[in-house]
Design a protein around this motif. Structure first.
Motif, PDB file in Angstrom:
ATOM      1  N   GLU A 263       0.830  -1.202   0.000  1.00 15.02           N
ATOM      2  CA  GLU A 263       0.000   0.000   0.000  1.00 15.02           C
ATOM      3  C   GLU A 263       0.868   1.258   0.000  1.00 15.02           C
ATOM      4  OE1 GLU A 263      -2.544  -0.491   3.356  1.00 15.02           O
ATOM      5  OE2 GLU A 263      -3.636  -2.188   2.473  1.00 15.02           O
ATOM      6  N   LYS A 266       2.161   1.582  -3.531  1.00 10.20           N
ATOM      7  CA  LYS A 266       1.099   2.100  -4.390  1.00 10.20           C
ATOM      8  C   LYS A 266       0.982   3.614  -4.251  1.00 10.20           C
ATOM      9  CE  LYS A 266      -2.932   2.491  -6.569  1.00 10.20           C
ATOM     10  NZ  LYS A 266      -3.087   2.391  -8.038  1.00 10.20           N
ATOM     11  N   GLU A 281       0.953   1.985 -10.579  1.00  8.26           N
ATOM     12  CA  GLU A 281       1.002   0.702  -9.881  1.00  8.26           C
ATOM     13  C   GLU A 281       2.471   0.281  -9.725  1.00  8.26           C
ATOM     14  OE1 GLU A 281      -1.225  -1.108  -8.415  1.00  8.26           O
ATOM     15  OE2 GLU A 281      -3.015  -0.020  -9.050  1.00  8.26           O
TER      16      GLU A 281
END
Length: 337
Positions: A263, A266, A281
């Protein structure tokens, strides 16, 4: 302690150290503090002197310098390299000399890190086990060869030998661009290590990266919160209320939430893509990247911690998971500027 409190401070020009030092300079008892800092830079030494700090220009690896300074210290804030065994050994020697000469135990607040809790997950999984700083037996199950452990064990032995009271602060992933007087004066580094490193790696490879599937988990703490912890600990030591643990009972984890590595990757990917670097991504670090930079593998480890003992001191960290992720954008903006 006497009316004047002799404080030895290492790491004054660093990210954590500068934030802690600034708080000491603003402390209600600051007029009682006689602070001595060991710094390498003559230029920064002169700036620190203007703030009322005595400075020894030298390296923390200079055993004589560290030993001599420690032998005169009521309190030591060791906020420099957590893995410098030679510096830590010299410091213990100096603190022992002081005890043998005066019969007084100095107080040591040493900086380690939750990196000592890491595994070799390589991003493949997280684990449920959480190390609690209130559980000395659990912490003692750590391997002697865990990160930072070689220095931590030396510090613990010094307390057990009875010539110093030791307290170990273990920050987790620290975040936030620090701003303050020492930064404005060009003394202090305003950036952390882990997140800026991931951003730089993303810029170099043209795409934000992560280890494996990014399933591993780490704790986080804002720079202002972790700096406050040092002061909460110091105040509790002086007041002896609440009586702070020391030695094996003297671990203090700095954390206020956890994040998944994927996360975080990201969030970095999204911000880098907004600057035209890669897509939004992250991709997996390659074996070649692992071999090129040992720190890449570090980003695939798990580290789970709970600062129960830290909070028992009255430490109340304010910055949350939301603040953690919100810190990514200004870091990317600053590093790509």
């Amino acid at each position: 302690m006497s009316d004047k409190i002799n404080i030895l401070f290492t790491g004054a020009t660093g990210y954590i150290g500068g934030a802690v030092l600034e708080r000491l300079l603003k402390h209600p008892d600051a007029s009682r503090f006689h602070i001595i800092a060991i710094v390498r830079s003559q230029e920064k030494a002169e700036k620190l002197k203007k703030l009322g700090i005595d400075v020894v220009v030298g390296s923390h690896s200079d055993a004589h310098t560290v030993r001599d300074a420690a032998s005169k210290a009521d309190v030591v804030f060791a906020v420099a390299d957590a893995d410098n065994l030679d510096a830590a050994s010299a410091m213990m020697q100096g603190l022992k000399q002081r005890f043998e000469k005066t019969g007084k135990k100095s107080v040591l607040i040493h900086t380690s890190g939750t990196g000592t809790l890491t595994d070799k997950a390589n991003g493949a999984f997280t684990y449920d086990k959480v190390y609690d700083d209130n559980d000395a037996d659990q912490i003692e199950t750590l391997s002697d060869d865990a990160d930072h452990r070689h220095v931590d064990l030396l510090v613990l032995k010094a307390d057990k030998d009875g010539y110093v009271k030791t307290h170990i602060v273990l920050p987790s992933t620290i975040y936030g661009i620090y701003s303050g007087k020492l930064v404005d004066l060009g003394i202090q580094n305003p950036h952390s290590v882990q997140i800026p490193k991931l951003i730089k790696l993303g810029k170099e490879r043209g795409q934000a990266g992560m280890c494996g599937k990014g399933q591993n988990t780490w704790p986080h703490v804002h720079i202002n919160d972790i700096a406050d912890l040092y002061i909460n600990l110091y105040d509790a030591i002086v007041a002896n209320s609440p009586a702070p643990g020391h030695g094996r009972e003297g671990y203090y984890f700095g954390e206020n939430g956890h994040y998944r590595a994927g996360e975080l990757a990201k969030a970095i990917a999204v911000e880098l893509a907004a600057h035209g670097v890669g897509k939004d991504e992250p991709t997996t670090f390659t074996e070649e990247e692992f071999n090129k930079d040992p720190m890449v593998g570090y980003f695939g480890t798990n580290s789970r911690a709970k600062g129960s003992r830290a909070r028992a001191l009255g430490w109340k960290p304010k910055y949350t998971d939301k603040d953690f992720y919100a810190s990514i954008k200004p870091e990317v903006n600053a590093l790509l500027k």
